[in-house]
Design a protein around this motif. Structure first.
Motif, PDB file in Angstrom:
ATOM      1  N   LEU A  14      -6.762  -7.918   3.393  1.00  0.00           N
ATOM      2  CA  LEU A  14      -5.919  -7.028   4.197  1.00  0.00           C
ATOM      3  C   LEU A  14      -4.469  -7.084   3.711  1.00  0.00           C
ATOM      4  O   LEU A  14      -3.786  -6.059   3.646  1.00  0.00           O
ATOM      5  CB  LEU A  14      -6.004  -7.392   5.680  1.00  0.00           C
ATOM      6  N   GLU A  15      -4.023  -8.268   3.333  1.00  0.00           N
ATOM      7  CA  GLU A  15      -2.659  -8.398   2.804  1.00  0.00           C
ATOM      8  C   GLU A  15      -2.493  -7.582   1.518  1.00  0.00           C
ATOM      9  O   GLU A  15      -1.502  -6.873   1.341  1.00  0.00           O
ATOM     10  CB  GLU A  15      -2.320  -9.871   2.550  1.00  0.00           C
ATOM     11  N   GLU A  16      -3.468  -7.687   0.618  1.00  0.00           N
ATOM     12  CA  GLU A  16      -3.406  -6.902  -0.613  1.00  0.00           C
ATOM     13  C   GLU A  16      -3.442  -5.406  -0.319  1.00  0.00           C
ATOM     14  O   GLU A  16      -2.720  -4.626  -0.942  1.00  0.00           O
ATOM     15  CB  GLU A  16      -4.575  -7.261  -1.537  1.00  0.00           C
ATOM     16  N   MET A  17      -4.283  -5.006   0.650  1.00  0.00           N
ATOM     17  CA  MET A  17      -4.350  -3.589   1.013  1.00  0.00           C
ATOM     18  C   MET A  17      -2.999  -3.125   1.554  1.00  0.00           C
ATOM     19  O   MET A  17      -2.538  -2.031   1.227  1.00  0.00           O
ATOM     20  CB  MET A  17      -5.450  -3.348   2.051  1.00  0.00           C
ATOM     21  N   GLY A  18      -2.367  -3.958   2.365  1.00  0.00           N
ATOM     22  CA  GLY A  18      -1.044  -3.619   2.877  1.00  0.00           C
ATOM     23  C   GLY A  18      -0.040  -3.436   1.754  1.00  0.00           C
ATOM     24  O   GLY A  18       0.769  -2.501   1.773  1.00  0.00           O
ATOM     25  N   ASN A  19      -0.097  -4.315   0.776  1.00  0.00           N
ATOM     26  CA  ASN A  19       0.795  -4.193  -0.380  1.00  0.00           C
ATOM     27  C   ASN A  19       0.506  -2.915  -1.162  1.00  0.00           C
ATOM     28  O   ASN A  19       1.425  -2.248  -1.652  1.00  0.00           O
ATOM     29  CB  ASN A  19       0.674  -5.413  -1.291  1.00  0.00           C
ATOM     30  N   LEU A  20      -0.766  -2.559  -1.276  1.00  0.00           N
ATOM     31  CA  LEU A  20      -1.147  -1.333  -1.967  1.00  0.00           C
ATOM     32  C   LEU A  20      -0.623  -0.107  -1.222  1.00  0.00           C
ATOM     33  O   LEU A  20      -0.049   0.795  -1.823  1.00  0.00           O
ATOM     34  CB  LEU A  20      -2.672  -1.275  -2.096  1.00  0.00           C
ATOM     35  N   TYR A  21      -0.789  -0.077   0.098  1.00  0.00           N
ATOM     36  CA  TYR A  21      -0.260   1.032   0.902  1.00  0.00           C
ATOM     37  C   TYR A  21       1.249   1.144   0.709  1.00  0.00           C
ATOM     38  O   TYR A  21       1.779   2.231   0.540  1.00  0.00           O
ATOM     39  CB  TYR A  21      -0.586   0.814   2.389  1.00  0.00           C
ATOM     40  N   GLU A  22       1.920   0.003   0.741  1.00  0.00           N
ATOM     41  CA  GLU A  22       3.375  -0.013   0.548  1.00  0.00           C
ATOM     42  C   GLU A  22       3.736   0.514  -0.845  1.00  0.00           C
ATOM     43  O   GLU A  22       4.667   1.314  -0.996  1.00  0.00           O
ATOM     44  CB  GLU A  22       3.877  -1.443   0.738  1.00  0.00           C
ATOM     45  N   MET A  23       2.988   0.092  -1.849  1.00  0.00           N
ATOM     46  CA  MET A  23       3.233   0.540  -3.221  1.00  0.00           C
ATOM     47  C   MET A  23       3.067   2.056  -3.334  1.00  0.00           C
ATOM     48  O   MET A  23       3.810   2.726  -4.046  1.00  0.00           O
ATOM     49  CB  MET A  23       2.272  -0.168  -4.171  1.00  0.00           C
ATOM     50  N   TYR A  24       2.088   2.619  -2.602  1.00  0.00           N
ATOM     51  CA  TYR A  24       1.855   4.060  -2.627  1.00  0.00           C
ATOM     52  C   TYR A  24       2.845   4.831  -1.756  1.00  0.00           C
ATOM     53  O   TYR A  24       2.819   6.055  -1.737  1.00  0.00           O
ATOM     54  CB  TYR A  24       0.429   4.386  -2.187  1.00  0.00           C
ATOM     55  N   GLY A  25       3.696   4.120  -1.007  1.00  0.00           N
ATOM     56  CA  GLY A  25       4.733   4.773  -0.218  1.00  0.00           C
ATOM     57  C   GLY A  25       4.405   4.984   1.244  1.00  0.00           C
ATOM     58  O   GLY A  25       5.158   5.658   1.958  1.00  0.00           O
ATOM     59  N   VAL A  26       3.314   4.422   1.726  1.00  0.00           N
ATOM     60  CA  VAL A  26       2.972   4.537   3.144  1.00  0.00           C
ATOM     61  C   VAL A  26       3.924   3.637   3.933  1.00  0.00           C
ATOM     62  O   VAL A  26       4.161   2.496   3.554  1.00  0.00           O
ATOM     63  CB  VAL A  26       1.500   4.152   3.398  1.00  0.00           C
TER      64      VAL A  26
END
Length: 189
Positions: free
Chosen positions: A88-100
């Protein structure tokens, strides 16, 4: 209690068909950058940094999602199969990286053997399974408003559902945002 929840799929909703397969190019980039950590899909590609594992989110889809988040202050629960390939932490980082602008707060639960006895996958397949995962999350958590958005048609199994039929448009498809907003603004289930 969580005020409102958006159950969000990735492929066909945020990551559009125009991006499908981009992860293969990313894997090639990873292997070129880190030859001592070379990866293929026959071994554990979860060893790659998370930004290399998935296809990209569509920029316009992210803008629409951010507008929904701003207007409703909803929380995101990831229902996508992507949840099996990162924390979930990695997914959060991915969302942040994509601009969410908000990271997901949770994943829908993985079903156990007892859950599978409750559903008839021969009839409904993956759509029924995913809907069951969402209902299970709802039974374990309290929320006033919710909606599930997916390119899989879960309308036979969920009332609060918005179908992104066109996987090349996803959440950008005309009328989709309005349907989502209706559930997050009017739903009291």
């Amino acid at each position: 209690m969580i005020k409102s929840v958006l159950f969000l799929d990735c492929d066909g909703v945020m990551c559009l068909s125009t991006e499908f397969g981009g992860r293969f190019n990313k894997m090639k980039d990873w292997n070129r950058l880190y030859p001592d950590k070379a990866i293929s899909f026959t071994n554990d590609y979860n060893l790659m940094d998370v930004e290399y594992r998935f296809d990209n989110f569509d920029v316009k889809a992210v803008k629409i999602l951010n507008n929904i988040i701003r207007e409703t202050d909803c929380e995101i629960v990831v229902s996508s199969d992507w949840r099996f390939y990162c924390s979930l932490e990695e997914m959060g980082n991915l969302y942040e990286m994509y601009g969410v602008i908000k990271k997901p707060i949770a994943y829908t639960p993985t079903l156990d053997n007892e859950d599978f006895l409750q559903i008839n996958l021969k009839k409904g397949g993956i759509e029924e399974e995913r809907a069951y995962e969402i209902r299970k999350w709802l039974s374990l958590n309290s929320t006033d408003k919710w909606v599930a958005v997916d390119d899989l048609d879960m309308s036979p199994y969920l009332d609060n559902f918005v179908h992104t039929k066109r996987i090349n448009e996803g959440i950008k498809q005309s009328g989709i945002k309005d349907k989502i907003m209706k559930y997050l603004n009017d739903n009291t289930k």
